[in-house]
Design a protein around this motif. Structure first.
Motif, short mmCIF file in Angstrom:
data_model
loop_
_atom_site.label_atom_id
_atom_site.label_comp_id
_atom_site.label_asym_id
_atom_site.label_seq_id
_atom_site.Cartn_x
_atom_site.Cartn_y
_atom_site.Cartn_z
N GLU A 108 0.82 -1.22 0.00
CA GLU A 108 0.00 0.00 0.00
C GLU A 108 0.85 1.26 0.00
OE1 GLU A 108 -2.72 -0.27 3.26
OE2 GLU A 108 -3.56 -2.18 2.57
N ASN A 109 2.14 1.11 0.28
CA ASN A 109 3.05 2.25 0.26
C ASN A 109 3.55 2.45 -1.17
OD1 ASN A 109 5.41 3.87 0.34
ND2 ASN A 109 5.79 3.31 2.47
N PRO A 110 3.13 3.54 -1.84
CA PRO A 110 3.53 3.72 -3.24
C PRO A 110 5.04 3.88 -3.42
CG PRO A 110 2.45 5.70 -2.39
CD PRO A 110 2.27 4.63 -1.37
N GLY A 111 5.73 4.35 -2.37
CA GLY A 111 7.17 4.49 -2.46
C GLY A 111 7.86 3.15 -2.62
N ARG A 112 7.33 2.13 -1.95
CA ARG A 112 7.93 0.79 -2.07
C ARG A 112 7.72 0.22 -3.47
NH1 ARG A 112 5.38 -0.47 3.48
NH2 ARG A 112 7.03 0.16 4.93
N VAL A 113 6.54 0.45 -4.01
CA VAL A 113 6.25 -0.02 -5.36
C VAL A 113 7.17 0.67 -6.37
CG1 VAL A 113 4.48 -0.19 -7.15
CG2 VAL A 113 3.86 -0.54 -4.75
N LYS A 114 7.31 1.99 -6.22
CA LYS A 114 8.18 2.74 -7.13
C LYS A 114 9.64 2.32 -6.98
CE LYS A 114 8.97 7.43 -8.81
NZ LYS A 114 10.40 7.22 -9.08
N MET A 115 10.05 2.03 -5.75
CA MET A 115 11.44 1.59 -5.52
C MET A 115 11.71 0.29 -6.26
SD MET A 115 14.37 2.03 -4.15
CE MET A 115 15.35 0.92 -5.14
N VAL A 147 25.72 2.28 -10.16
CA VAL A 147 24.92 3.37 -10.71
C VAL A 147 23.93 3.82 -9.64
CG1 VAL A 147 25.09 2.55 -13.10
CG2 VAL A 147 23.17 1.80 -11.67
N THR A 148 23.39 5.00 -9.82
CA THR A 148 22.30 5.45 -8.95
C THR A 148 20.99 4.93 -9.54
OG1 THR A 148 23.50 7.42 -8.24
CG2 THR A 148 21.10 7.45 -7.99
N ALA A 149 20.32 4.09 -8.78
CA ALA A 149 19.09 3.46 -9.27
C ALA A 149 17.86 4.33 -9.02
CB ALA A 149 18.90 2.10 -8.61
N ALA A 150 17.89 5.10 -7.94
CA ALA A 150 16.71 5.89 -7.59
C ALA A 150 17.08 7.01 -6.65
CB ALA A 150 15.64 5.01 -6.95
N GLU A 151 16.27 8.05 -6.65
CA GLU A 151 16.35 9.12 -5.66
C GLU A 151 14.99 9.24 -5.00
OE1 GLU A 151 17.92 12.76 -7.16
OE2 GLU A 151 19.55 11.77 -8.26
N ILE A 152 14.99 9.30 -3.69
CA ILE A 152 13.75 9.29 -2.92
C ILE A 152 13.72 10.49 -1.99
CG2 ILE A 152 12.36 8.03 -1.21
CD1 ILE A 152 13.73 5.45 -2.21
N SER A 153 12.61 11.21 -1.99
CA SER A 153 12.40 12.28 -1.01
C SER A 153 11.32 11.83 -0.04
CB SER A 153 11.98 13.58 -1.70
OG SER A 153 13.04 14.09 -2.48
N LYS A 154 11.61 11.89 1.24
CA LYS A 154 10.63 11.50 2.25
C LYS A 154 10.95 12.21 3.56
CE LYS A 154 10.88 7.22 3.96
NZ LYS A 154 11.29 7.26 5.37
N PRO A 155 9.93 12.40 4.38
CA PRO A 155 10.18 13.03 5.68
C PRO A 155 10.86 12.07 6.65
CG PRO A 155 7.86 12.47 5.48
CD PRO A 155 8.49 12.16 4.16
#
Length: 210
Positions: free
Chosen positions: A17-24, A183-191
């Motif tokens: 249910e956490n969209p950040g995990r799916v996107k990761m 390589v850099t696979a992803a960049e994440i912004s989160k509180p």
């Protein structure tokens, strides 16, 4: 840093249910696909598979995927997806490295996304990966660059505040891998836990077994 073990079984039902995990997982797959040639002849071990977010992305492009995890709750969620979608070529494997369980089988590649910072001794595990990867096969690990402990709201079971890439690459080299790239696979912004927004990067490191 805490040494308590996080109960991922409690988190399993709501994990996706956490969209950040799916996107990761999508970002990890894209990085793997862009840095290792996937083929329908490959048998892959996805270590720390959780609910199978990465495993199911890999499945259409390879011969088989074995999703391994130490959380029975996570594996139950993945098994329910396999049943509901009538999927073939994918199976689950319960394995708890902390209890000294050896990884069974041999694979053309091992993948792992956002799992290594939960492992007490990553260098020892990477040596295990080397032993189960076939000659010419690959190890692909995606995980956090050093995060100063700010990425996780709950630090239970977090043994490493991310990794220096050179440190992780040395683990690969010491295990016997060659041609090691990052390589850099992803960049994440989160509180963070104080509500302040932070930016985090996720690396993918790929090594080949000669």
């Amino acid at each position: 840093m805490t040494q308590e073990k996080r109960d991922f079984n409690k988190d399993a039902a709501a994990w996706d249910e956490n969209p950040g995990r799916v996107k990761m997982a999508e970002s990890a797959f894209d990085a793997i696909d862009g840095n290792m040639k996937l083929s329908k002849e490959m048998d892959i071990l996805d270590f720390g598979c959780g609910t199978g977010l990465l495993s199911l992305k890999l499945l259409p492009y390879v011969h088989s995927v074995t999703g391994a995890d130490s959380s029975t709750g996570m594996l139950e969620v993945l098994n329910s997806k396999i049943t509901a979608q009538n999927l073939s070529g994918i199976k689950t494997l319960y394995i708890d490295i902390d209890k000294g369980t050896a990884i069974p089988g041999t694979y053309d590649a091992v993948t792992s996304s956002m799992t290594m910072h939960h492992i007490k001794e990553p260098a020892a595990l990477i040596k295990q990966f080397y032993n189960v990867i076939k000659p010419g096969g690959f190890l692909c690990i995606a995980d956090l660059d050093t995060d100063n402990g700010k990425f996780h709201d709950n630090s239970d079971g977090v043994f490493h505040e991310g990794f220096q890439r050179d440190e992780m690459k040395k683990f690969y080299k010491d295990a016997g891998f060659t041609g090691i790239t990052d390589v850099t696979a992803a960049e994440i912004s989160k509180p963070d836990k104080d509500g302040n927004m932070n930016s985090f990067t996720i690396f993918l490191i790929v090594g080949k077994k000669g």
